[in-house]
Design a protein around this motif. Structure first.
Motif, PDB file in Angstrom:
ATOM      1  N   ALA A  31       0.989  -1.082  -0.009  1.00 54.24           N
ATOM      2  CA  ALA A  31      -0.106   0.064   0.037  1.00 54.24           C
ATOM      3  C   ALA A  31       0.859   1.365   0.059  1.00 54.24           C
ATOM      4  O   ALA A  31       0.549   2.245  -0.680  1.00 54.24           O
ATOM      5  N   ILE A  32       1.958   1.216   0.685  1.00 52.63           N
ATOM      6  CA  ILE A  32       2.859   2.254   0.856  1.00 52.63           C
ATOM      7  C   ILE A  32       3.433   2.638  -0.586  1.00 52.63           C
ATOM      8  O   ILE A  32       3.543   3.869  -1.116  1.00 52.63           O
ATOM      9  N   VAL A  33       3.997   1.611  -1.113  1.00 52.67           N
ATOM     10  CA  VAL A  33       4.468   1.736  -2.591  1.00 52.67           C
ATOM     11  C   VAL A  33       3.619   2.174  -3.621  1.00 52.67           C
ATOM     12  O   VAL A  33       3.770   3.184  -4.301  1.00 52.67           O
ATOM     13  N   ALA A  34       2.361   1.735  -3.380  1.00 54.26           N
ATOM     14  CA  ALA A  34       1.257   2.283  -4.282  1.00 54.26           C
ATOM     15  C   ALA A  34       0.897   3.428  -4.062  1.00 54.26           C
ATOM     16  O   ALA A  34       0.876   4.545  -4.888  1.00 54.26           O
ATOM     17  N   ALA A  35       0.812   4.207  -3.073  1.00 53.02           N
ATOM     18  CA  ALA A  35       0.652   5.457  -2.482  1.00 53.02           C
ATOM     19  C   ALA A  35       1.651   6.370  -3.211  1.00 53.02           C
ATOM     20  O   ALA A  35       1.484   7.376  -3.390  1.00 53.02           O
ATOM     21  N   LEU A  36       2.877   6.071  -2.597  1.00 52.82           N
ATOM     22  CA  LEU A  36       4.045   6.898  -2.948  1.00 52.82           C
ATOM     23  C   LEU A  36       4.626   6.853  -4.406  1.00 52.82           C
ATOM     24  O   LEU A  36       5.051   7.927  -4.922  1.00 52.82           O
ATOM     25  N   GLY A  37       4.301   5.971  -5.113  1.00 48.82           N
ATOM     26  CA  GLY A  37       4.642   5.787  -6.443  1.00 48.82           C
ATOM     27  C   GLY A  37       3.621   5.670  -7.803  1.00 48.82           C
ATOM     28  O   GLY A  37       3.961   5.850  -8.928  1.00 48.82           O
ATOM     29  N   ILE A  38       2.359   5.420  -7.399  1.00 45.56           N
ATOM     30  CA  ILE A  38       1.291   5.131  -8.344  1.00 45.56           C
ATOM     31  C   ILE A  38       0.111   5.995  -8.233  1.00 45.56           C
ATOM     32  O   ILE A  38      -0.045   6.607  -9.177  1.00 45.56           O
ATOM     33  N   LEU A  39      -0.247   6.014  -7.184  1.00 43.00           N
ATOM     34  CA  LEU A  39      -1.454   7.287  -7.017  1.00 43.00           C
ATOM     35  C   LEU A  39      -1.353   8.494  -7.296  1.00 43.00           C
ATOM     36  O   LEU A  39      -0.217   8.834  -6.713  1.00 43.00           O
ATOM     37  N   ASN A  40      -2.393   9.075  -7.453  1.00 40.12           N
ATOM     38  CA  ASN A  40      -2.290  10.676  -7.485  1.00 40.12           C
ATOM     39  C   ASN A  40      -2.812  11.376  -6.457  1.00 40.12           C
ATOM     40  O   ASN A  40      -3.675  11.984  -6.443  1.00 40.12           O
ATOM     41  N   GLU A  42      -1.275  13.043  -2.510  1.00 42.10           N
ATOM     42  CA  GLU A  42      -0.073  13.602  -1.694  1.00 42.10           C
ATOM     43  C   GLU A  42       0.022  13.292  -0.304  1.00 42.10           C
ATOM     44  O   GLU A  42      -0.886  13.511   0.531  1.00 42.10           O
ATOM     45  N   VAL A  43       1.022  12.283  -0.154  1.00 35.85           N
ATOM     46  CA  VAL A  43       0.985  11.580   1.345  1.00 35.85           C
ATOM     47  C   VAL A  43       1.873  12.533   1.969  1.00 35.85           C
ATOM     48  O   VAL A  43       3.392  12.669   1.849  1.00 35.85           O
ATOM     49  N   VAL A  44       1.271  13.222   2.947  1.00 43.47           N
ATOM     50  CA  VAL A  44       2.231  14.099   3.780  1.00 43.47           C
ATOM     51  C   VAL A  44       2.805  13.418   4.889  1.00 43.47           C
ATOM     52  O   VAL A  44       3.754  13.854   5.428  1.00 43.47           O
ATOM     53  N   ALA A  45       2.244  12.183   5.382  1.00 38.97           N
ATOM     54  CA  ALA A  45       2.659  11.585   6.463  1.00 38.97           C
ATOM     55  C   ALA A  45       2.422   9.960   6.296  1.00 38.97           C
ATOM     56  O   ALA A  45       1.228   9.736   5.651  1.00 38.97           O
ATOM     57  N   ILE A  46       3.281   9.011   6.718  1.00 39.49           N
ATOM     58  CA  ILE A  46       3.046   7.799   7.167  1.00 39.49           C
ATOM     59  C   ILE A  46       3.214   7.568   8.643  1.00 39.49           C
ATOM     60  O   ILE A  46       4.587   7.708   9.073  1.00 39.49           O
ATOM     61  N   ILE A  68      14.137   3.053   1.454  1.00 33.13           N
ATOM     62  CA  ILE A  68      14.488   2.201  -0.012  1.00 33.13           C
ATOM     63  C   ILE A  68      13.459   2.644  -1.214  1.00 33.13           C
ATOM     64  O   ILE A  68      14.208   2.939  -2.164  1.00 33.13           O
ATOM     65  N   LEU A  69      12.296   3.222  -1.004  1.00 33.10           N
ATOM     66  CA  LEU A  69      11.657   3.519  -2.168  1.00 33.10           C
ATOM     67  C   LEU A  69      12.366   5.070  -2.687  1.00 33.10           C
ATOM     68  O   LEU A  69      12.077   5.508  -3.540  1.00 33.10           O
ATOM     69  N   ASP A  70      12.804   5.857  -1.398  1.00 34.85           N
ATOM     70  CA  ASP A  70      13.403   7.048  -1.854  1.00 34.85           C
ATOM     71  C   ASP A  70      12.475   8.013  -2.602  1.00 34.85           C
ATOM     72  O   ASP A  70      12.836   8.312  -3.720  1.00 34.85           O
ATOM     73  N   PRO A  71      11.260   8.433  -2.105  1.00 38.81           N
ATOM     74  CA  PRO A  71      10.190   9.003  -3.046  1.00 38.81           C
ATOM     75  C   PRO A  71      10.752  10.526  -3.226  1.00 38.81           C
ATOM     76  O   PRO A  71      11.528  11.054  -2.319  1.00 38.81           O
ATOM     77  N   PRO A  72      10.313  11.063  -4.459  1.00 43.06           N
ATOM     78  CA  PRO A  72      10.878  12.475  -4.600  1.00 43.06           C
ATOM     79  C   PRO A  72      10.433  13.281  -3.490  1.00 43.06           C
ATOM     80  O   PRO A  72      11.083  14.326  -3.247  1.00 43.06           O
ATOM     81  N   LYS A  73       9.191  13.110  -3.041  1.00 38.70           N
ATOM     82  CA  LYS A  73       8.943  14.074  -1.848  1.00 38.70           C
ATOM     83  C   LYS A  73       8.644  13.084  -0.568  1.00 38.70           C
ATOM     84  O   LYS A  73       7.574  12.390  -0.863  1.00 38.70           O
ATOM     85  N   ARG A  74       9.411  13.375   0.262  1.00 40.53           N
ATOM     86  CA  ARG A  74       9.279  12.318   1.326  1.00 40.53           C
ATOM     87  C   ARG A  74       8.179  12.805   2.272  1.00 40.53           C
ATOM     88  O   ARG A  74       8.328  13.811   2.821  1.00 40.53           O
ATOM     89  N   PRO A  75       7.395  11.461   2.701  1.00 42.87           N
ATOM     90  CA  PRO A  75       6.484  12.059   3.632  1.00 42.87           C
ATOM     91  C   PRO A  75       7.050  12.090   5.230  1.00 42.87           C
ATOM     92  O   PRO A  75       8.180  11.624   5.340  1.00 42.87           O
ATOM     93  N   ARG A  76       6.233  12.954   6.014  1.00 45.86           N
ATOM     94  CA  ARG A  76       7.069  12.613   7.464  1.00 45.86           C
ATOM     95  C   ARG A  76       6.587  11.247   8.105  1.00 45.86           C
ATOM     96  O   ARG A  76       5.559  10.752   7.566  1.00 45.86           O
TER      97      ARG A  76
END
Length: 163
Positions: A31-40, A42-46, A68-76
């Protein structure tokens, strides 16, 4: 976790901002992978919550997954606390000893941890009416956030729960 990675865009739409509250086992990792990399969205925090494994392990799992995912915009990230009135559920038969199928990720590098309930309160205060919370695990953090600051109950946009 199916709500998040299969229906999140439909449920939340072009949402604003979301907080994912989870106990990162295999399903929540997906779910985290999907939210950070697939879905449109803005994940502000996990935020981590004790559930499939103990508080320290779910916090480390969350930190390692995001690292590991190293998203372009890191959530808190929020750290789990041990539940006062319940033990972690033993799901080793499903998620392995580490909660992530025994992949044994290395330790994370996060030093300044913020408790999950405090982070939820802080962000809902910062963005009143703009944040939806997607809760994939036990509701401990939601309960603690509401005990900490009851007024956020009216400023959380939506609360989605798997349960």
């Amino acid at each position: 976790a199916f709500i998040l990675y299969l229906r999140c865009e439909t449920i939340i739409g072009s949402s604003k901002k979301i907080i994912i509250d989870c106990d990162p086992g295999i399903d929540d990792a997906f779910a985290i992978v999907a939210a950070l990399g697939i879905l449109n969205v803005e994940v502000v925090a996990i935020t981590a919550v004790e559930g499939c494994v103990d508080a320290d392990r779910v916090t480390a799992n969350l930190e390692n997954i995001v690292e590991i995912l190293d998203p372009p915009k890191r959530p808190r990230l929020g750290a789990a606390s041990s539940a006062d009135n319940a033990n972690a559920v033993d799901t080793r038969y499903l998620h392995g000893d580490d909660g992530l199928g025994n992949v044994n990720l290395e330790g994370s590098t996060h030093l300044n941890r913020v408790s999950s309930d405090k982070l939820i309160v802080d962000l809902v205060r910062q963005y009143p009416g703009e944040i939806s919370v997607v809760s994939l695990g036990p509701l401990t953090n939601i309960s603690n956030a509401l005990l900490r600051e009851p007024s956020i109950a009216t400023t959380i946009d939506r609360l989605y729960m798997v349960g």
